[in-house]
Design an enzyme around this catalytic site. Structure first.
Site, PDB file in Angstrom:
ATOM      1  N   ASP A  38       0.867  -1.175   0.000  1.00 40.43           N
ATOM      2  CA  ASP A  38       0.000   0.000   0.000  1.00 40.43           C
ATOM      3  C   ASP A  38       0.908   1.230   0.000  1.00 40.43           C
ATOM      4  OD1 ASP A  38      -3.200   0.677   1.610  1.00 40.43           O
ATOM      5  OD2 ASP A  38      -2.076   1.801   0.112  1.00 40.43           O
TER       6      ASP A  38
HETATM    7  C1  GLC Z   1      -4.156   4.460  -0.021  1.00 40.74           C
HETATM    8  C2  GLC Z   1      -5.084   3.343   0.290  1.00 40.74           C
HETATM    9  C3  GLC Z   1      -5.208   2.347  -0.828  1.00 40.74           C
HETATM   10  C4  GLC Z   1      -5.026   3.055  -2.160  1.00 40.74           C
HETATM   11  C5  GLC Z   1      -3.596   3.557  -2.220  1.00 40.74           C
HETATM   12  C6  GLC Z   1      -3.307   4.306  -3.535  1.00 40.74           C
HETATM   13  O1  GLC Z   1      -3.519   4.944   1.117  1.00 40.74           O
HETATM   14  O2  GLC Z   1      -4.935   2.627   1.502  1.00 40.74           O
HETATM   15  O3  GLC Z   1      -6.492   1.722  -0.694  1.00 40.74           O
HETATM   16  O4  GLC Z   1      -5.289   2.150  -3.210  1.00 40.74           O
HETATM   17  O5  GLC Z   1      -3.293   4.402  -1.133  1.00 40.74           O
HETATM   18  O6  GLC Z   1      -4.046   5.496  -3.577  1.00 40.74           O
END
Ligand code: GLC
Length: 749
Positions: free
Chosen positions: A280
């Site tokens: 993430d």
């Molecule tokens: C965020 C989220 C994730 C998302 C990623 C990219 O912090 O937790 O769900 O896809 O970053 O934006």
């Protein structure tokens, strides 16, 4: 130098494309192509593929790409710039490996559909698949070929703002809806230029953040992981989900981004997953904050050791792995395996054959897309209350007061995780009521409040005055979109601002009061329900919220939505979910609540039960609940057998009759309880559901085929099996009401 690169790149591309007699995006041919390309790559180029960046300045990005330092970009949505930087990757980098372009396309790209929690309320996977297909087509017109969706985190705590992105509290519903989204995004073939690689997230148990506080720790034991939180992800693997994303939380002290047990033992070992795993956002580097790693280098090493293939934006892989290799903290084989997973995805997507955008811009907000979004809203709206059949509004209504901060809030109705949908395209309830019914009824609009958190009461009096001049009032309340979603947890689930006071003032007029709640989670609306004659619940509906709600108010559409989450009576009741365990002292059907307790009541522990003195144990509305303008009668529940082996299929039939005067749709739900297990079991679990359309007066036989094997669970010995014994089955209109029958599993295999 540049000329040499072009010739080399071109030669390499010919090699890659020619290694299979035809440019194949299928099976073992892909493995040949992956091996061929991998064999040509330098260590720097391999580390580049493992690096996902969120670009800023184009020239800086182009320079990185030209040097082979980038495998994927996210949050880049200008079609011309995407094509331009892709051209740099394909024509100016040494090996010409195309970039993977990603975006959070969570519930639509330009045409915004209801938030996932609202889509879950439809209990219609075919509709959800259609919505995901629309999103993929629209997003591909800006070069996006990878979405970070579906989020299949079982979510049982509405204090957690990201419940909005989930498909609710039930593992089976999350699995069904997640599968539908994956099929919609990925289409029939990933190599289709309108296909988007899906991403099952957040792996795993992120929805169990302690206290509903986002990013907080979870403490989920393996058995609960396997029985509750992992099944929707297993379903994603079975659906061919192209990628997985690790979750921010540490579970029992281990951050998911370095959790070998889930990423290697389960995902790769047990489930044989051959897709790609991405971290993430900065979740690799954040393991230093967790206190799990001393620095970014150790975090990178632990993430790779655990099985993360690509790092989202924190760049610890590309900045440390050369040294890590020298120190033997990681192996070249680990790097090669990660790069294989990345290249395999790019080959499957057909990026080497079609790196550039082919979908026309005209697909955005196409009429058929808007129509599908409208249908999704129609089926997501939940009728919670309808006393004296005040709904649907009757033709004799001459004047309708439309009130509330969410009546004409084009941005707010889009909901959370909307980066690309534009509020200018939103059709609000006020707009739709005027456009569609303004010739039949006089619409009196008074906001009453300017936004959901508004504490300024000065507009309430004018709203009440408008209400007094009307034959009925529809008040639109709820949450601004920013109040749910990532990092937006709440401790108080009551309506914000002076919304409750507005409803109270409107109710005091004595006019029929219809309350429409638009929110990103189930809110505590116990008092507002009492004040209202009818209540419709709409999880942020997206672009087409207005027309759908207008047609429901006037009866052109009969609501059929069902709650994908349990609605608490108070904030203090959460987490509250239907599939709870019975405990040794289950709540009494009738509970003596705090106001009924006599003064100086005698102290005793005899006969005590599990409930709250000030709220009881029951939800305001249970999971699976939703009314209709018509009524349905269930009868003749029949089982194909009352003794079955674990290899059998149980056939369940019942008769469903529409006993009202409106055509309608009922979501028939099938729940099963394993009455005695080697470990305590939920009082019931959803095992199947069907949407059944019935004309007024019509009857149908409804049939379910339930393989007994689907009653398996992870027992005391951590063995997955159907344990013999007594079972109870419910078939009905929600998780609390239905016809029941008993059966027995007589042998375990
Ligand atoms: C965020 C989220 C994730 C998302 C990623 C990219 O912090 O937790 O769900 O896809 O970053 O934006």
């Amino acid at each position: 130098m540049k000329i040499r690169n072009i010739f080399l790149g071109g030669a390499v591309m010919c090699l890659i494309l020619s290694c299979s007699s035809h440019a194949s995006t299928k099976g073992d041919r892909i493995e040949e192509r992956v091996d061929s390309l991998l064999s040509l790559m330098t260590l720097d180029e391999k580390l580049g593929q493992m690096n996902q960046v969120s670009p800023g300045d184009f020239e800086a990005l182009a320079a990185q790409v030209r040097r082979g330092e980038v495998g994927s970009i996210l949050n880049y949505v200008d079609a011309d710039l995407v094509n331009k930087v892709q051209k740099v990757a394909v024509e100016e980098s040494r090996l010409g490996i195309p970039l993977l372009v990603a975006r959070d396309v969570i519930h639509g790209y330009k045409t915004i559909f209801p938030i996932p929690l609202g889509q879950a309320a439809t209990f219609n996977p075919e509709l959800v698949e259609e919505g995901a297909r629309v999103a993929a087509v629209e997003a591909s017109s800006d070069g996006i070929r990878w979405t970070f969706s579906p989020m299949v985190d079982v979510s049982r705590d509405p204090r957690w703002g990201r419940i909005a992105e989930s498909c609710g509290e039930d593992p089976y519903l999350n699995a069904v809806m997640g599968t539908a989204m994956i099929k919609g995004y990925q289409g029939d073939s990933l190599s289709d230029p309108t296909a988007m690689a899906a991403c099952a997230k957040h792996f795993v148990a992120y929805g169990a953040a302690e206290g509903g506080r986002d990013y907080n720790s979870t403490f989920i034991p393996e058995r609960v992981l396997r029985n509750i939180y992992l099944p929707p992800f297993r379903a994603a693997v079975d659906a061919g989900c192209a990628t997985f994303m690790t979750s921010f939380n540490d579970n029992d002290g281990v951050p998911s981004t370095a959790n070998k047990f889930i990423l290697k033992d389960i995902l790769r070992g047990e489930w044989k997953y051959d897709g790609m795993v991405v971290s993430d956002w900065a979740s690799v580097l954040e393991m230093v904050n967790h206190g799990f790693c001393k620095d970014g280098k150790e975090a990178a090493e632990k993430a790779l050791n655990a099985g993360v293939d690509m790092e989202m934006v924190s760049a610890t892989f590309i900045n440390n792995f050369k040294q890590s290799l020298n120190e033997k903290k990681i192996t070249l084989n680990e790097i090669d395996q990660a790069v294989r997973n990345i290249l395999r995805l790019k080959f499957r997507l057909g990026l080497f054959e079609n790196p550039y955008i082919v979908t026309p811009q005209s697909v955005k907000y196409a009429d058929e897309h808007l129509a599908k979004a409208r249908k999704a809203v129609e089926q997501s709206v939940i009728l919670l209350k309808n006393d004296n059949q005040v709904l649907p509004l009757q033709p004799d209504i001459k004047t309708l007061a439309v009130v509330g901060p969410m009546a004409d809030a084009p941005y707010e109705q889009l909901g959370t995780w909307v980066f690309d949908g534009e509020k200018e395209h939103s059709q609000t309830p006020l707009m739709a009521l005027k456009a569609m019914y303004g010739d039949k009824v006089n619409i009196l609009y008074a906001p009453g409040l300017s936004y959901s958190r508004d504490k300024n009461r000065t507009q309430i009096a004018p709203a009440v005055a408008a209400a007094r001049r009307s034959d009925a009032i529809v008040v639109f309340v709820g949450e601004e979109s920013i109040l749910s979603g990532e990092a937006h947890s709440l401790t108080n689930l009551l309506l914000q601002g002076e919304q409750s006071e507005l409803i109270e003032a409107l109710a005091a007029t004595g006019k029929p009061l219809i309350t429409v709640v638009m929110a990103g989670r189930q809110l505590v609306i116990t008092d507002e329900v009492k004040e209202s004659d009818a209540v419709l619940y709409v999880f942020h509906p997206g672009t087409m919220g207005g027309p759908a709600i207008a047609d429901i108010l006037f009866g052109k559409v009969n609501p059929s939505g069902k709650t994908p989450v349990s609605f608490p009576r108070t904030s203090g009741q959460v987490p509250l979910y239907y599939a709870h365990h019975n405990t040794g002292r289950p709540a009494n059907p009738v509970e003596m609540l705090i106001d009924e307790i006599p003064v100086e009541a005698g102290q005793t522990s005899v006969g005590c039960r599990s409930f709250y003195l000030d709220a009881g144990s029951r939800p305001l509305y249970p999971f699976g609940y939703g009314l209709s303008y018509t009524t349905f009668e269930y009868s003749n529940l029949t089982l194909s057998a009352d003794k079955l082996a674990s290899t059998d299929v149980l056939t369940v039939t019942l008769n469903l009759k529409n006993t009202g005067r409106y055509d309608g749709t009922e979501v028939v739900q099938l729940y099963v309880q394993d009455k005695v297990g080697s470990v305590t079991r939920p009082v019931k679990e959803l095992k199947a559901f069907q949407r059944v359309d019935l004309k007024a007066g019509e009857s149908k036989q409804v049939t379910f085929s339930l393989p007994v094997a689907e009653l398996a669970f992870w027992g005391l010995d951590m063995h997955y099996s159907v344990e013999p014994g007594a079972f109870k089955l419910w078939a009905g209109t929600n998780s609390e009401e239905g016809l029941t029958a008993d059966f027995e599993v007589v042998s375990a295999k």
